[in-house]
Write an enzyme that holds these catalytic residues in place. Structure first.
Site, PDB file in Angstrom:
ATOM      1  N   ASP A   6       0.864  -1.184   0.000  1.00 45.21           N
ATOM      2  CA  ASP A   6       0.000   0.000   0.000  1.00 45.21           C
ATOM      3  C   ASP A   6       0.895   1.226   0.000  1.00 45.21           C
ATOM      4  O   ASP A   6       1.521   1.555   1.012  1.00 45.21           O
ATOM      5  CB  ASP A   6      -0.902  -0.017   1.241  1.00 45.21           C
ATOM      6  CG  ASP A   6      -1.655   1.290   1.447  1.00 45.21           C
ATOM      7  OD1 ASP A   6      -1.903   2.003   0.455  1.00 45.21           O
ATOM      8  OD2 ASP A   6      -1.997   1.598   2.618  1.00 45.21           O
ATOM      9  N   ALA A   7       0.989   1.889  -1.147  1.00 43.89           N
ATOM     10  CA  ALA A   7       1.858   3.053  -1.293  1.00 43.89           C
ATOM     11  C   ALA A   7       1.039   4.322  -1.112  1.00 43.89           C
ATOM     12  O   ALA A   7       0.302   4.732  -2.010  1.00 43.89           O
ATOM     13  CB  ALA A   7       2.534   3.040  -2.658  1.00 43.89           C
ATOM     14  N   GLY A   8       1.167   4.927   0.072  1.00 44.32           N
ATOM     15  CA  GLY A   8       0.447   6.155   0.370  1.00 44.32           C
ATOM     16  C   GLY A   8       1.333   7.380   0.204  1.00 44.32           C
ATOM     17  O   GLY A   8       2.528   7.278  -0.075  1.00 44.32           O
ATOM     18  N   THR A  10       2.397   9.428   2.479  1.00 48.15           N
ATOM     19  CA  THR A  10       3.369   9.585   3.551  1.00 48.15           C
ATOM     20  C   THR A  10       4.179   8.322   3.780  1.00 48.15           C
ATOM     21  O   THR A  10       5.401   8.376   3.954  1.00 48.15           O
ATOM     22  CB  THR A  10       2.664   9.984   4.863  1.00 48.15           C
ATOM     23  OG1 THR A  10       1.933  11.201   4.656  1.00 48.15           O
ATOM     24  CG2 THR A  10       3.668  10.202   5.982  1.00 48.15           C
ATOM     25  N   LEU A  12       4.723   3.862   2.916  1.00 47.83           N
ATOM     26  CA  LEU A  12       4.412   2.615   2.212  1.00 47.83           C
ATOM     27  C   LEU A  12       4.302   1.527   3.250  1.00 47.83           C
ATOM     28  O   LEU A  12       5.142   1.421   4.147  1.00 47.83           O
ATOM     29  CB  LEU A  12       5.514   2.233   1.228  1.00 47.83           C
ATOM     30  CG  LEU A  12       5.496   2.892  -0.151  1.00 47.83           C
ATOM     31  CD1 LEU A  12       6.205   4.219  -0.118  1.00 47.83           C
ATOM     32  CD2 LEU A  12       6.164   1.986  -1.169  1.00 47.83           C
ATOM     33  N   VAL A  13       3.263   0.707   3.133  1.00 44.84           N
ATOM     34  CA  VAL A  13       3.083  -0.431   4.025  1.00 44.84           C
ATOM     35  C   VAL A  13       3.218  -1.702   3.200  1.00 44.84           C
ATOM     36  O   VAL A  13       2.567  -1.861   2.173  1.00 44.84           O
ATOM     37  CB  VAL A  13       1.707  -0.389   4.720  1.00 44.84           C
ATOM     38  CG1 VAL A  13       1.516  -1.626   5.606  1.00 44.84           C
ATOM     39  CG2 VAL A  13       1.565   0.879   5.553  1.00 44.84           C
ATOM     40  N   ALA A 110      -6.760   4.861  -5.144  1.00 44.63           N
ATOM     41  CA  ALA A 110      -6.770   3.409  -4.939  1.00 44.63           C
ATOM     42  C   ALA A 110      -7.069   3.056  -3.492  1.00 44.63           C
ATOM     43  O   ALA A 110      -7.793   2.092  -3.218  1.00 44.63           O
ATOM     44  CB  ALA A 110      -5.423   2.815  -5.358  1.00 44.63           C
ATOM     45  N   ASP A 111      -6.522   3.819  -2.557  1.00 43.47           N
ATOM     46  CA  ASP A 111      -6.750   3.504  -1.147  1.00 43.47           C
ATOM     47  C   ASP A 111      -8.222   3.604  -0.784  1.00 43.47           C
ATOM     48  O   ASP A 111      -8.742   2.790  -0.007  1.00 43.47           O
ATOM     49  CB  ASP A 111      -5.904   4.413  -0.244  1.00 43.47           C
ATOM     50  CG  ASP A 111      -6.097   5.897  -0.535  1.00 43.47           C
ATOM     51  OD1 ASP A 111      -6.649   6.262  -1.598  1.00 43.47           O
ATOM     52  OD2 ASP A 111      -5.672   6.718   0.306  1.00 43.47           O
ATOM     53  N   THR A 188       0.723  27.592  25.771  1.00 44.49           N
ATOM     54  CA  THR A 188       0.683  27.638  24.303  1.00 44.49           C
ATOM     55  C   THR A 188       0.537  26.233  23.723  1.00 44.49           C
ATOM     56  O   THR A 188      -0.275  25.996  22.818  1.00 44.49           O
ATOM     57  CB  THR A 188       1.957  28.295  23.751  1.00 44.49           C
ATOM     58  OG1 THR A 188       2.018  29.645  24.222  1.00 44.49           O
ATOM     59  CG2 THR A 188       1.966  28.277  22.230  1.00 44.49           C
TER      60      THR A 188
END
Length: 261
Positions: A6-8, A10, A12-13, A110-111, A188
């Site tokens: 799974d290439a996202g 941020t 890749l899994v 795709a995701d 803050t």
């Protein structure tokens, strides 16, 4: 076993999935389209060995990507090091098995399609899948399994990065679950956490309420993505949390493609 990638935007899994659909191992690496097949191979070889597996255990590869530039090197990785011609989610024999009932079906990530496939396989009725990734997405899947559209909002880390970059005196903080329900920050850092965290809770609840009202039928809400569990404590809108939904969608798509061949 199947190697599902799974290439996202941020990360890749990479996950090893057995014949029963169980995930046996998973690894995550930062997305970099310049990373070569050889670099992936060295990294994966070591991780496979640490989990007691080898390259010979991989009998199939499927890739789902929202980063077009990353695809070629992942295909080379599969061909050169696993001796497998990879399936690419949404293409050829791995074409989407569900209707993409939107105005621009070719632009559906795709995701999001994979999440819809897996969610419909695991849950009945009308569904909303909320994916907490680089973007926070809401995807509507009707009771027939058709993808009907959704919402794209900036991801929580993306919003925080923009805030810190634009305000010189604001520090970088970690996103975490607040210790109390108070929305009045005393420092803050606590004020920033309140704005980011509770602002996202309000966004999730508000948008989901509007989506449900528009659907007009009972809806099951499924959360996925790396930050899904972060919000579980302070909102009751999730009916289920499925952290591996995209990988499960890849495995289901592979099984259906192989069965149809």
């Amino acid at each position: 076993m199947l190697l599902a990638i799974d290439a996202g935007n941020t990360n890749l899994v990479f996950a090893l999935v057995d014949e029963d659909g169980a995930i046996r191992a998973r690894w995550r690496i930062a997305t970099d389209p310049r990373r070569t097949a050889d670099e992936y191979a060295v990294w994966l070889h070591q991780l496979l060995a640490l989990e007691g597996f080898s390259r010979a255990d991989v009998s199939g590869v499927i890739i789902g990507t929202v980063v077009p530039r990353a695809l070629h090197n992942l295909q080379v990785l599969s061909q050169k090091y696993f001796h497998q011609e990879p399936m690419v989610a949404g293409q050829g024999c791995a074409a989407w098995p569900i209707p993409l009932d939107v105005d621009e079906p070719h632009n559906v990530g795709a995701d999001r399609a994979l999440n819809a496939i897996a969610a419909h396989a695991k849950h009945s009725g009308d569904l909303v899948v909320i994916d907490f990734g680089t973007a926070t997405t809401f995807d509507v899947v009707d009771f027939t399994g058709a993808y009907k559209g959704g919402i794209i909002a900036p991801g929580i880390n993306l919003s925080l990065d923009a805030l810190v970059a634009a305000a010189a005196k604001l520090p970088r903080i970690a996103i975490e679950t607040p210790e109390t329900n108070s929305v009045i920050g005393r420092t803050t850092q606590s004020q920033m956490l309140t704005g980011i965290y509770w602002g996202y809770v309000a966004m999730i609840e508000g948008l989901l309420a509007r989506v449900k009202a528009e659907i007009g039928r009972p809806v099951t809400t499924i959360a996925t993505g790396g930050l899904a569990t972060l919000f579980q404590r302070h909102t009751l809108v999730f009916d289920a949390i499925e952290p591996d939904l995209t990988i499960q969608g890849l495995a289901l798509l592979w099984q259906r493609s192989v069965s149809a061949a």
